[in-house]
Enzyme design. Structure first.
Site, PDB file in Angstrom:
ATOM      1  N   ASP A 141       0.812  -1.225   0.000  1.00 62.84           N
ATOM      2  CA  ASP A 141       0.000   0.000   0.000  1.00 62.84           C
ATOM      3  C   ASP A 141       0.842   1.271   0.000  1.00 62.84           C
ATOM      4  OD1 ASP A 141       0.898  -0.710   2.585  1.00 62.84           O
ATOM      5  OD2 ASP A 141      -0.589   0.593   3.503  1.00 62.84           O
TER       6      ASP A 141
ATOM      7  N   GLU B  61       0.419  -1.555   5.409  1.00 60.69           N
ATOM      8  CA  GLU B  61       1.458  -1.092   6.342  1.00 60.69           C
ATOM      9  C   GLU B  61       1.125   0.298   6.878  1.00 60.69           C
ATOM     10  OE1 GLU B  61       5.259   0.854   7.607  1.00 60.69           O
ATOM     11  OE2 GLU B  61       3.949   1.467   6.003  1.00 60.69           O
TER      12      GLU B  61
HETATM   13 ZN   LIG Z   1       6.710   2.554   3.870  1.00 64.20          ZN
END
Ligand SMILES: [Zn+2]
Length: 487
Positions: free
Chosen positions: A78, A145
């Site tokens: 992401d 993340e």
């Molecule tokens: Zn990163």
């Protein structure tokens, strides 16, 4: 104008340019996942996905490299979607438009997603190459993340086999990261004992503001002003001198930010109005002088406001002032092995009313040493227990304790020195990285984290240093070639 696909190394930039076209903000990672699954199929590589959305693509060792330890190349799927208000961009649909400017690649008014698109691109360039020498490689692409690390948190044991992990999500070429902090929140809830506000009193609103705030991990060592602490100091002192009564108090927002603003409403007898104003002015002057170098814009104000209905009972108020004033805050310990690294810290993040009459005090602790994290969280908990508050902790996440004796660290320093005739800087950060979470399920992993130079990550100013990508790539290939032999 030069295109990014014409930059060197070609194979890496080619994939980076493909990834730019794929929408992939956190929690909208279906398209990038599909792209990677198709990539694996096209290259007849093993590919699997876990229930947290993490993807693993594996490639066997090249001839002569079979005896090496398995290396995991890790990046995250992401990106953060931020844009300037004036820019038309739909992150769920539109491709990122990259431009080259003075040696940098940047986007047109949006985040670029080099964090961590460059990690993905490097992994794909290695997976698709017929020339690069490497032992068994597993490319791990973690989900989500940027908005909570839920991918790394949910990764099952046994998902990957390798024992060396290279995290490709750092942002300063020339630096090798070998540790990060774990974190936990400690939240105190105090049921307020109130009584009707006395007659013949006036109400004053005290405000602390204009502070910089900042990330409670990355910036805790800077000695920035904490609005809740400053306000508590004023209230404690004013209470020693005058018969003030606290009606309400509020300050701070996010648990991982240093609070920038705080307010309290107090009542006083009208005859001390002038006295308390004089005291307030001198207090504000003292704090302003103390913080001048780091907080030039700090401001404290006191003004008369409408009378509140109730105030907190005197006995409880006294305990509350003592507790907040004495509450540990800031750096608790520096690392003994890495100069300049904050090992343990705590942040008094916010104080606010929850419901009708419960005061909620949120604090957050970090440490790269798991036992020290527990220790400071317990100390804060016992501190607020003295107040008579109910205390609870969040689940927390583990840190990654720096290991100066790591085999992979040793190799990485050698590879760097051989390639660039200079020393890499070895560092740890006082914030969270996914590496800390992997250790929960894979306690024996030997890890380092590195990447090319990215500035302004998570903002529309995000830009990627082109020259640093080439160095990053050569270093990564060097690491694969020198991967340790399995014993
Ligand atoms: Zn990163």
């Amino acid at each position: 104008m030069q295109k990014i696909t014409e930059l060197n190394p070609h194979e890496l930039w080619k994939y980076f340019s493909e990834i730019l076209a794929i929408p992939r903000i956190s929690k909208q990672e279906e398209q990038i996942t599909e792209y990677l699954v198709n990539f694996a199929a096209r290259h007849t590589l093993d590919c699997k996905r876990d229930s947290s959305g993490n993807l693993l693509i594996s490639k066997p060792a090249t001839p002569g490299m079979e005896s090496r330890k398995g290396v995991i190349l890790q990046s995250h799927l992401d990106m953060v979607g931020e844009k300037h208000a004036s820019v038309e961009h739909d992150f769920s649909r539109d491709p990122i438009r990259a431009i080259i400017e003075d040696g940098w690649v940047k986007a047109s008014g949006t985040t670029l997603g080099a964090d961590d698109g460059i990690g993905i691109a490097a992994s794909l360039a290695i997976l698709s190459s017929g020339r690069i020498k490497h032992g068994p490689v597993e490319c791990l692409f973690t989900a989500d993340e940027e908005s909570g690390m839920t991918g790394a948190l949910g990764i099952p044991p046994g998902f990957f086999k390798g024992s060396v992990l290279l995290n490709l999500d750092s942002e300063d070429e020339g630096e090798i990261f070998i540790g990060c902090a774990g974190g936990i929140d400690t939240i105190a809830s105090l049921k307020l004992k109130k009584k009707r506000a006395g007659r013949n009193r006036v109400a004053m609103k005290v405000t602390v503001g204009g502070l910089k705030g900042g990330h409670s991990g990355d910036e805790i060592h800077r000695g920035l002003g904490n609005s809740v602490k400053i306000l508590s100091r004023f209230l404690w002192n004013a209470d020693q001198r005058f018969r003030i009564r606290l009606a309400s108090m509020e300050g701070g927002k996010a648990r991982n930010a240093i609070p920038r603003e705080a307010t309290a409403i107090i009542t006083i007898p009208p005859r001390i109005l002038e006295l308390i104003q004089v005291y307030f002015d001198s207090f504000a002057g003292i704090v302003k002088r103390e913080l001048e170098p780091v907080e030039p814009d700090m401001e404290m104000t006191m003004e008369q406001v409408e009378m509140p209905e109730s105030t907190i009972r005197r006995k409880q108020q006294k305990r509350l002032f003592n507790t907040l004033y004495a509450c540990p805050n800031g750096v608790v310990a520096m690392s003994q092995t890495i100069p300049g690294l904050v090992e343990t810290s705590t942040n008094l993040a916010s104080v606010k009313l929850s419901g009708e009459d419960t005061l909620e005090i949120v604090t957050s602790q970090r440490s790269s040493v798991e036992s020290a994290k527990r220790d400071i969280a317990d100390r804060i908990s016992s501190h607020f227990t003295l107040l008579g508050a109910r205390v609870r902790h969040s689940d927390g996440y583990p840190g990654w304790k720096p290991n100066m004796g790591s085999e992979v660290l040793g190799i990485s320093r050698e590879v760097y020195r051989e390639l660039f005739a200079e020393e890499a800087r070895v560092k740890a950060i006082h914030a969270g990285l996914e590496c800390g979470l992997f250790l929960q399920k894979y306690p024996d992993l030997d890890m380092i984290s590195f990447g090319p130079t990215i500035k302004g990550a998570h903002t529309p100013e995000e830009r990627l240093d082109i020259a640093s990508v080439d160095r990053f790539w050569r270093f990564l290939l060097g690491m694969l070639e020198k991967a340790p032999v399995a014993r």
